[in-house]
Design a protein around this motif. Structure first.
Motif, PDB file in Angstrom:
ATOM      1  N   UNK C 207       0.826  -1.208   0.000  1.00  0.00           N
ATOM      2  CA  UNK C 207       0.000   0.000   0.000  1.00  0.00           C
ATOM      3  C   UNK C 207       0.852   1.246   0.000  1.00  0.00           C
ATOM      4  N   UNK C 208       1.932   1.209   0.797  1.00  0.00           N
ATOM      5  CA  UNK C 208       2.833   2.365   0.821  1.00  0.00           C
ATOM      6  C   UNK C 208       3.516   2.559  -0.516  1.00  0.00           C
ATOM      7  N   UNK C 209       3.878   1.449  -1.129  1.00  0.00           N
ATOM      8  CA  UNK C 209       4.531   1.541  -2.432  1.00  0.00           C
ATOM      9  C   UNK C 209       3.574   2.185  -3.432  1.00  0.00           C
ATOM     10  N   UNK C 210       2.323   1.759  -3.368  1.00  0.00           N
ATOM     11  CA  UNK C 210       1.311   2.333  -4.245  1.00  0.00           C
ATOM     12  C   UNK C 210       1.220   3.835  -4.030  1.00  0.00           C
ATOM     13  N   UNK C 211       1.112   4.207  -2.763  1.00  0.00           N
ATOM     14  CA  UNK C 211       0.935   5.622  -2.463  1.00  0.00           C
ATOM     15  C   UNK C 211       2.128   6.435  -2.936  1.00  0.00           C
ATOM     16  N   UNK C 212       3.327   5.918  -2.679  1.00  0.00           N
ATOM     17  CA  UNK C 212       4.508   6.651  -3.097  1.00  0.00           C
ATOM     18  C   UNK C 212       4.543   6.826  -4.606  1.00  0.00           C
ATOM     19  N   UNK C 213       4.348   5.736  -5.299  1.00  0.00           N
ATOM     20  CA  UNK C 213       4.407   5.801  -6.755  1.00  0.00           C
ATOM     21  C   UNK C 213       3.380   6.784  -7.287  1.00  0.00           C
ATOM     22  N   UNK C 214       2.140   6.642  -6.837  1.00  0.00           N
ATOM     23  CA  UNK C 214       1.065   7.484  -7.381  1.00  0.00           C
ATOM     24  C   UNK C 214       1.242   8.944  -6.977  1.00  0.00           C
ATOM     25  N   UNK C 215       1.732   9.169  -5.768  1.00  0.00           N
ATOM     26  CA  UNK C 215       1.967  10.551  -5.364  1.00  0.00           C
ATOM     27  C   UNK C 215       3.104  11.153  -6.167  1.00  0.00           C
ATOM     28  N   UNK C 216       4.104  10.341  -6.418  1.00  0.00           N
ATOM     29  CA  UNK C 216       5.237  10.855  -7.185  1.00  0.00           C
ATOM     30  C   UNK C 216       4.823  11.211  -8.609  1.00  0.00           C
ATOM     31  N   UNK C 217       4.065  10.331  -9.261  1.00  0.00           N
ATOM     32  CA  UNK C 217       3.721  10.620 -10.664  1.00  0.00           C
ATOM     33  C   UNK C 217       2.555  11.597 -10.804  1.00  0.00           C
ATOM     34  N   UNK C 218       1.758  11.755  -9.769  1.00  0.00           N
ATOM     35  CA  UNK C 218       0.607  12.649  -9.920  1.00  0.00           C
ATOM     36  C   UNK C 218       0.907  14.044  -9.411  1.00  0.00           C
ATOM     37  N   UNK C 219       2.090  14.255  -8.893  1.00  0.00           N
ATOM     38  CA  UNK C 219       2.437  15.588  -8.446  1.00  0.00           C
ATOM     39  C   UNK C 219       2.129  15.867  -6.991  1.00  0.00           C
ATOM     40  N   UNK C 220       1.746  14.862  -6.251  1.00  0.00           N
ATOM     41  CA  UNK C 220       1.673  15.097  -4.810  1.00  0.00           C
ATOM     42  C   UNK C 220       0.539  14.436  -4.063  1.00  0.00           C
ATOM     43  N   UNK C 221      -0.690  14.488  -4.571  1.00  0.00           N
ATOM     44  CA  UNK C 221      -1.749  14.024  -3.686  1.00  0.00           C
ATOM     45  C   UNK C 221      -2.710  13.014  -4.274  1.00  0.00           C
ATOM     46  N   UNK C 222      -2.473  12.640  -5.495  1.00  0.00           N
ATOM     47  CA  UNK C 222      -3.331  11.660  -6.170  1.00  0.00           C
ATOM     48  C   UNK C 222      -4.729  12.215  -6.451  1.00  0.00           C
ATOM     49  N   UNK C 223      -5.256  13.009  -5.534  1.00  0.00           N
ATOM     50  CA  UNK C 223      -6.567  13.639  -5.740  1.00  0.00           C
ATOM     51  C   UNK C 223      -6.403  15.150  -5.739  1.00  0.00           C
ATOM     52  N   UNK C 224      -7.244  15.792  -6.519  1.00  0.00           N
ATOM     53  CA  UNK C 224      -7.267  17.248  -6.470  1.00  0.00           C
ATOM     54  C   UNK C 224      -8.107  17.703  -5.298  1.00  0.00           C
ATOM     55  N   UNK C 225      -8.073  19.022  -5.084  1.00  0.00           N
ATOM     56  CA  UNK C 225      -8.809  19.549  -3.932  1.00  0.00           C
ATOM     57  C   UNK C 225     -10.284  19.245  -3.990  1.00  0.00           C
ATOM     58  N   UNK C 226     -10.845  19.158  -5.179  1.00  0.00           N
ATOM     59  CA  UNK C 226     -12.285  18.923  -5.269  1.00  0.00           C
ATOM     60  C   UNK C 226     -12.598  17.438  -5.339  1.00  0.00           C
ATOM     61  N   UNK C 227     -11.582  16.595  -5.225  1.00  0.00           N
ATOM     62  CA  UNK C 227     -11.829  15.154  -5.235  1.00  0.00           C
ATOM     63  C   UNK C 227     -11.656  14.507  -6.577  1.00  0.00           C
ATOM     64  N   UNK C 228     -11.427  15.293  -7.608  1.00  0.00           N
ATOM     65  CA  UNK C 228     -11.205  14.655  -8.909  1.00  0.00           C
ATOM     66  C   UNK C 228      -9.810  14.038  -8.930  1.00  0.00           C
ATOM     67  N   UNK C 229      -9.623  13.135  -9.898  1.00  0.00           N
ATOM     68  CA  UNK C 229      -8.370  12.393  -9.921  1.00  0.00           C
ATOM     69  C   UNK C 229      -7.258  13.229 -10.541  1.00  0.00           C
TER      70      UNK C 229
END
Lengths: 304, 293, 441
Positions: C207-229
Motif C-alpha cells: 500500500x505504501x509503495x502504491x501511495x509513493x508511486x502514485x503521489x510521485x507521478x501525480x504531483x503530490x496528492x493523487x486527488x485534487x482539492x475537489x476530489x477529482x483524480x
C-alpha cells in the motif's frame, strides 16, 4: 456432595453402557453394530482431537506448538499461562473474566426471570389476541440480529449505554431473547392445567399460581435457560465488539482478540493458553449440567 | 366480565416485559433501520435523505457487496447441508448403538458449547497455519502441505468446517426425535418384512422430518449471519475477500466507516434474503414434512 | 430434581451478588465528575503499539505522575487492530479518552464529521507549541487554523537494508533507488539463489509503495482539492504492471510467503528474519524492533522513486498525533495538555521513551536524544535521506479510510495475479464514486 455422587454415578453408568455396547458390537454376528461403532469412534476422535491439541499446546513453548501433531508436550511449561495471564492490554486476564461475569450474570438472571414470567402469560391464560401475540413472538425467533444492530447501537448511544453492560442486561430483563420464552412455553405445556385450577380454587391469585406451583416444578427448565444464555453470552463476539469500546470493560472474547492483533506480538503459547482459560467456564458448566442442556434442546425441538 | 375472564385477562400483565422489550428492542429498531437505509448518515455528522441511492449503490458501485453475497451463499450451502447430514448420520448411528448413547451424545455436543467463539476461531487459525496441526498431520501421511488460509479457494471451506464441527446441537435434536418414535412403527415394519435400510427410509426419516425442518430453518438463519469465524480465522474476510461474508461487510460499513445509513441498507438486504429463503423452506415443507396428526 | 434446586439456588445468589456489585460499580462511575472538582484529576490516555512502546510509555507516565501528584493518568493501550473503530465509536458516544493517540490521516475524517471534538492546542498555555516545526504542524496537524493535535515523532518511509546480504551477493548498496535498478538487482539476486529475494514485500508495504508511486507521478496528492483524480489512467496501469513484474521476476517473494497476519510482525517475517531478503521497506518508527531482532548488519536506503515522477519525494509525516478531548472539564483538559507537554517536550521523558515513536518532533526532545546518542544512526540517516525531497500535504481524500481500503484491495488483486488494466479501471471507478460521496469542504 449430592451433585458429585450423582455425577459420578452417571458417568459410571454411561461408561459401563459404552463398554457393554462395545462388547455387544464386537460380539459375534454383529457386523452392523461394529461398523457403526467404528465410524462413531472415528468421528468422535476427529471432533475432540482439536480440543485436546489445544489443551496440550497450552503447555508447550511456542516453538514446539507448530510442526507437531502430538498432544503431550515434549517440554512442559506453564509460561504461556503466566505470561498470557499477566500480559494482555493493561490488565490481568482475571479482570476480563470478572468483566464477563459482570456482564453475563445479571443477563442470565434477567433471561430466566423474564422468560418464566412471560411464558406463563402465554401458556396459562386465554385472552384475546394471545395467538397473534404468540405468533409474533415466535416470528421474532427468526429475526436476525444483524438487521437490528445498527439502530440498537444508535438507540444505546442516545441512552448513554454504549460501553456499558446495560446493552445486554436490559434486553434480557425484557425477554428479548425469544428462544427462552419458547422453551419455557413448551415446558409449561407439559404441566397439567389441573394444577393451576386447583390452586385457584384454593384461593390463589395468578401470581401465587406462578410462584408457588409453576416455578417450583419448572426449576430444571429455568436452569436450562440460564445455562444456555450463559454459554451464548460468554461466547458472544459480534455484539460485544460493537457495544463495548474501552479495554477496561473488555470481556474475555475481546481481550482474546487483542492477543492476535496484527499490531501485537503474537506469542502463540500465550494466546493458546488464554484460549484454554476462555473455554474453561463453559466447559465446566457443561460438565456439571449437561443433562439440562440436552433436555433443554430436546424440549424445544420436539413439540410444536 | 366474569371471574374466569378477569383471571385470563391477567395474562396481558405477564406479557408486559416482553411487550416492552419487543417494542423497544425489536420493532422500533427494525423500523428505524429501514428508515435509516434511505439516508446517508455518517456517525459523527447529520443524516441526509438520499432515497434509494444506497440500494442502487449496492448493486452497482459497491464492488465488495456482490462478492460478499456470493461468499455468504457459498458459505450457507457449504455449512447447512453438511452439518445436518452429519448430525443426522451420527444421531442414527448413535441411536443404533444400543448403549453408550449418553456418552457419545455428551461428547459430540461439546464443540457446540464452545460455539464459534473467539477462542475456537483462534484454535482453527492456528490449526490451519502453514506449519499448523492439519498440515503436520498431512505430512505424516506423506501429503504435501496446503496453503489453507492464504488460498482463495481453500479459505472458505476451512471457515465452514468450524461450523460443521459443531453439528452436536443439531444432533441432539435428532436424537430426541428418534427416541420419540414409537417402537410399534418399527415392530409392524419388521412384521411386514422390512430390512433395516427400508425401515430407515420408510419409518425413521419421514417421522424425523419435523426435526430436520426445524434444524434446516434455524441453521440457515444462523449461517447467513455468521460473523466471528470468518472475521477471526482469516482476519476480516481475507484472503482477497474469499471469506468476506455479508456480516463482515455490514460491520465494515456500519462500524468501521461509520456509514450508518448504508450499513442499515445492507442489513435489510440480508434480512430480506434470509426471509426469502426461510419462506422457501417453509413452502417446500408442505411437501416433505410429515406431522403426526 | 434435587440437583436442580441446589444449583439454581446457588446461581440465584451469585447473580444477585453480581447485580448489586454491578449497580454499585456503575454508580461509582459518576464520581469521576466529582473528582475533577476536588484536587485530584483523573484523565484517560489511550495509545496503540507493541510491547516496547507500552513499557516506555508507562515508564514516562510514572515519571509524570510523580511530578504531578494531583493528576492521575489511566492508561488504555493495546494493538493497532480495531483501534480506529474503538476511537470513532467513542468519539461518537462522547466516551473517548481525554488524551488520545490518533493516526494523523484520521484527522481530516474526524474534522469532516465534527469540528468541536478536539481541543485547539494553540489555545492551551500548558503546551509549548513553539518547539515544533511550524511547517510540519501546518501541513499535518492543522485544519482551518485549528491545531488538532501535536505530532509525537517524525516518521519517514525507508528501505531497511541487510548489509550482509548485499555483500554475499556482491552487490553495491544503492543510496537511492529507482524501479529499474530494483528489477535488475532483483533478477540477479534470485537467479543466483532461488530462495533469495531482493525485497521482502507484505500487503501493508504494498500500500505504501502504491501511495509513493502514485503521489510521485501525480504531483503530490493523487486527488485534487475537489476530489477529482490527479493522475492518468496509464500511470495507474503502469504501477500495477510494475507490481506484477516484481512478482514475475522474483524480485519479491511469492505472495503466499508474505501473509503478514499469519506469521507475526514485519521484522519477524521469515524471509527477512532468516536473511534471505536484501531489503524490506518500513517506517523508521519501527527501527528499534528491526535493530533488536536482526541477526545481521543493517543500513538504510532512500525509498524508490518512479521514473516519470513529477515530485521526487518520500513520505515524511508524523508518526501519530496526540489530541485532547474537547468535551471535558477544564481541569481535565488542562491536565491532558500538561501531559502532552511532558511526554513530548520534556527531555527526561524523551530519554525514557526513546525512538518508540520515531524521532521526536519536538526540538528539545530530539536534542536530548541526540546528545545521549539515543537515536540509532540508521534512523537519523533514513530521515536525512527522506528529507531530500518532500510531498505537499496529502489530500484528505487520500487519507480517507474507504479510499485506503479501495486501493489496498486493488493492490491485493494485482498481487494475486489479476489483470492490471481491469484492476486499474475498477479502482478508478471506485475512486470516482467514493470521492463523490465524501465531503471534504
Amino acid at each position: 456432595m449430592k451433585v458429585d455422587r450423582n455425577l459420578s454415578a452417571r458417568v459410571e453408568a454411561t461408561v459401563h453402557g459404552f463398554i457393554t455396547g462395545l462388547k455387544t458390537a464386537f460380539g459375534p454376528g454383529n457386523r452392523v453394530s461394529l461398523i457403526s461403532y467404528s465410524v462413531l469412534v472415528v468421528v468422535l476422535i476427529v471432533q475432540i482431537y482439536p480440543l485436546l491439541w489445544l489443551l496440550g499446546s497450552s503447555f508447550k513453548p511456542t516453538q514446539e506448538i507448530f510442526g507437531s501433531v502430538s498432544i503431550i508436550p515434549r517440554e512442559f511449561t506453564v509460561r504461556g499461562y503466566i505470561r498470557g495471564w499477566l500480559g494482555i492490554g493493561n490488565y490481568v486476564f482475571g479482570r476480563y473474566i470478572y468483566n464477563t461475569l459482570l456482564m453475563v450474570l445479571p443477563t442470565i438472571a434477567g433471561s430466566m426471570a423474564s422468560s418464566a414470567v412471560v411464558a406463563f402469560g402465554f401458556a396459562r391464560f386465554n385472552f384475546r389476541g394471545r395467538r397473534l401475540l404468540f405468533a409474533l413472538m415466535i416470528s421474532t425467533l427468526m429475526l436476525p440480529n444483524t438487521v437490528l444492530i445498527v439502530p440498537r447501537y444508535l438507540l444505546f448511544r442516545m441512552l448513554g449505554w454504549l460501553d456499558t453492560y446495560w446493552t445486554f442486561i436490559v434486553p434480557a430483563w425484557t425477554a428479548s431473547y425469544p428462544f427462552f420464552i419458547f422453551l419455557m412455553v413448551q415446558f409449561y405445556r407439559g404441566l397439567p392445567r389441573e394444577l393451576d385450577e386447583s390452586a385457584r380454587i384454593d384461593g390463589c391469585n395468578s401470581f401465587q399460581v406462578l410462584s408457588r406451583i409453576i416455578v417450583p416444578l419448572s426449576r430444571a427448565a429455568i436452569l436450562a435457560c440460564g445455562l444456555f444464555q450463559f454459554v451464548w453470552r460468554w461466547n458472544d463476539f459480534f455484539n460485544v465488539l460493537v457495544y463495548i469500546n474501552s479495554v477496561e470493560k473488555y470481556p474475555v472474547a475481546l481481550a482474546l482478540r487483542l492477543t492476535i492483533d496484527v499490531g501485537a506480538n503474537v506469542q502463540w503459547n500465550n494466546v493458546i493458553a488464554m484460549s484454554v482459560v476462555a473455554i474453561v467456564p463453559p466447559a465446566l458448566m457443561y460438565a456439571f449440567t449437561q443433562r439440562y442442556f440436552v433436555e433443554g434442546v430436546a424440549t424445544t425441538g420436539l413439540k410444536g | 366480565m366474569n371471574r374466569a375472564q378477569r383471571y385470563h385477562n391477567m395474562g396481558y400483565v405477564y406479557l408486559i416485559p416482553w411487550i416492552v422489550g419487543f417494542l423497544v428492542f425489536q420493532l422500533f429498531p427494525l423500523g428505524y433501520s429501514l428508515v435509516l437505509s434511505f439516508y446517508k448518515y455518517p456517525l459523527l455528522g447529520e443524516p441526509t435523505f438520499v432515497g434509494v441511492r444506497n440500494y442502487v449503490k449496492m448493486f452497482t458501485t459497491d464492488p465488495n457487496f456482490m462478492q460478499s453475497v456470493r461468499v455468504t451463499f457459498l458459505y450457507v450451502v457449504l455449512v447447512v447441508p453438511t452439518k445436518i447430514i452429519f448430525a443426522l448420520m451420527v444421531a442414527l448411528l448413535s441411536n443404533m448403538s444400543v448403549r453408550g448413547v449418553g456418552l457419545f451424545r455428551m461428547l459430540f455436543y461439546l464443540p457446540s458449547i464452545f460455539g464459534s467463539s473467539v477462542a475456537i476461531s483462534i484454535l482453527w487459525r492456528s490449526m490451519f497455519l502453514k506449519r499448523g496441526l492439519v498440515n503436520s498431520l498431512l505430512s505424516l501421511l506423506g501429503v504435501p502441505a496446503f496453503p489453507w488460509l492464504t488460498s482463495t479457494s481453500l479459505a472458505l471451506p476451512v471457515v465452514a468446517s468450524l461450523q460443521v464441527w459443531q453439528f452436536g446441537s443439531s444432533m441432539v435434536i435428532f436424537l430426541a426425535g428418534l427416541k420419540q418414535i414409537p417402537t410399534d412403527y418399527y415392530d409392524s415394519a419388521r412384521i411386514d418384512g422390512a430390512n433395516p435400510w427400508q425401515m430407515l427410509l420408510r419409518v425413521t426419516l419421514p417421522l424425523l422430518t419435523p426435526m430436520i425442518f426445524f434444524n434446516v430453518v434455524m441453521q440457515t438463519i444462523l449461517a447467513f449471519q455468521d460473523f466471528t469465524a470468518p472475521f477471526i480465522v482469516t482476519n476480516r474476510g481475507g484472503p482477497l475477500h474469499a471469506t468476506y461474508v455479508l456480516g463482515i461487510h455490514i460491520y465494515n460499513h456500519a462500524f468501521t466507516y461509520f456509514n450508518m445509513g448504508y450499513g442499515s441498507g445492507l442489513s435489510w438486504m440480508l434480512f430480506l434474503v434470509i426471509m426469502f429463503f426461510t419462506a422457501l423452506i417453509f413452502r417446500s415443507s408442505r411437501r416433505w414434512v410429515h406431522y403426526e396428526s | 430434581m434435587r440437583n436442580g434446586r441446589t444449583l439454581l439456588q446457588r446461581l440465584i445468589v451469585v447473580v444477585l451478588l453480581a447485580t448489586f456489585t454491578l449497580v454499585g460499580w456503575a454508580g461509582g462511575k459518576s464520581e469521576e465528575e466529582a473528582e475533577a472538582a476536588e484536587e485530584q484529576v483523573s484523565v484517560r490516555f489511550s495509545w496503540w503499539g507493541g510491547q516496547g512502546r507500552h513499557e516506555a510509555t508507562l515508564e514516562a507516565l510514572d515519571l509524570f505522575m510523580e511530578e504531578n501528584p494531583g493528576i492521575d493518568v489511566e492508561a488504555e493501550y493495546g494493538g493497532w487492530d480495531g483501534y480506529r473503530e474503538r476511537l470513532f465509536t467513542q468519539l461518537a458516544g462522547g466516551t473517548n479518552p481525554h488524551l488520545m493517540q490518533i493516526d494523523q490521516p484520521w484527522l481530516s475524517d474526524i474534522w469532516a464529521q465534527g469540528q468541536d471534538l478536539l481541543v485547539d492546542l494553540n489555545d492551551r498555555p500548558e503546551v509549548d507549541v513553539s518547539r515544533f516545526d511550524e511547517q510540519f504542524l501546518q501541513n499535518f496537524a492543522t485544519i482551518d487554523d485549528t491545531l488538532l493535535g501535536l505530532p509525537t515523532g517524525v516518521n519517514a518511509w525507508t528501505f531497511i537494508v541487510n548489509v550482509d546480504f548485499f555483500e554475499q551477493h556482491g552487490l553495491d548498496i544503492q543510496e537511492e533507488w529507482d524501479y529499474q535498478t530494483l528489477l535488475d538487482y532483483g533478477r540477479r539476486v534470485n537467479q543466483a539463489n532461488p530462495d533469495h529475494y531482493l525485497l521482502a514485500l507484505v500487503p501493508a508495504h504494498m500500500n505504501s509503495m502504491f501511495r509513493h508511486y502514485m503521489r510521485q507521478v501525480s504531483g503530490g496528492s493523487v486527488f485534487n482539492e475537489d476530489g477529482s483524480l490527479a493522475f492518468e489512467r496509464e500511470q495507474l496501469v503502469g504501477f500495477f504492471e510494475l507490481l506484477r513484474s516484481l512478482y514475475e521476476n522474483n524480485v519479491v517473494p511469492p505472495r503466499a510467503e508474505a501473509e503478514l497476519y499469519v506469521e507475526g510482525q514485519d521484522w519477524e517475517l521469515p524471509v527477512w528474519a532468516e536473511g534471505r531478503a536484501g531489503m524490506i521497506s518500513d517506517w523508521i518508527s519501527f527501527m528499534p524492533s528491526y535493530i533488536d531482532f536482526a541477526e545481521f548488519n543493517l543500513d538504510v536506503a532512500r525509498f524508490a522513486v518512479a521514473d516519470n515522477a513529477k515530485v521526487d519525494a518520500v513520505e515524511i509525516r508524523p508518526v501519530q498525533v496526540y489530541s485532547v478531548k474537547a468535551n471535558a472539564s477544564e481541569a481535565q483538559i488542562s491536565a491532558s495538555a500538561k501531559l502532552i507537554n511532558f511526554l513530548l517536550n520534556d527531555p527526561e521523558a524523551a530519554l525514557v521513551q526513546g525512538t518508540q515513536r520515531g524521532i521526536p518532533a519536538s526540538k528539545t526532545a530530539a536534542q536530548a536524544l541526540i546528545e545521549e546518542g539515543a537515536v540509532p544512526k540508521v534512523t537519523s540517516r533514513a530521515l536525512e535521506l527522506a528529507e531530500r525531497g518532500s510531498f505537499p500535504p496529502a489530500s484528505p481524500y487520500l487519507t480517507n479510510a474507504q479510499i485506503h481500503d479501495a486501493y489496498a484491495d486493488a493492490v491485493q488483486r494485482v498481487a494475486f495475479g489479476q489483470d492490471a488494466e481491469t484492476v486499474a479501471d475498477d479502482l478508478i471507478a471506485q475512486f470516482r464514486q467514493l470521492a463523490g460521496e465524501l465531503d471534504f469542504d
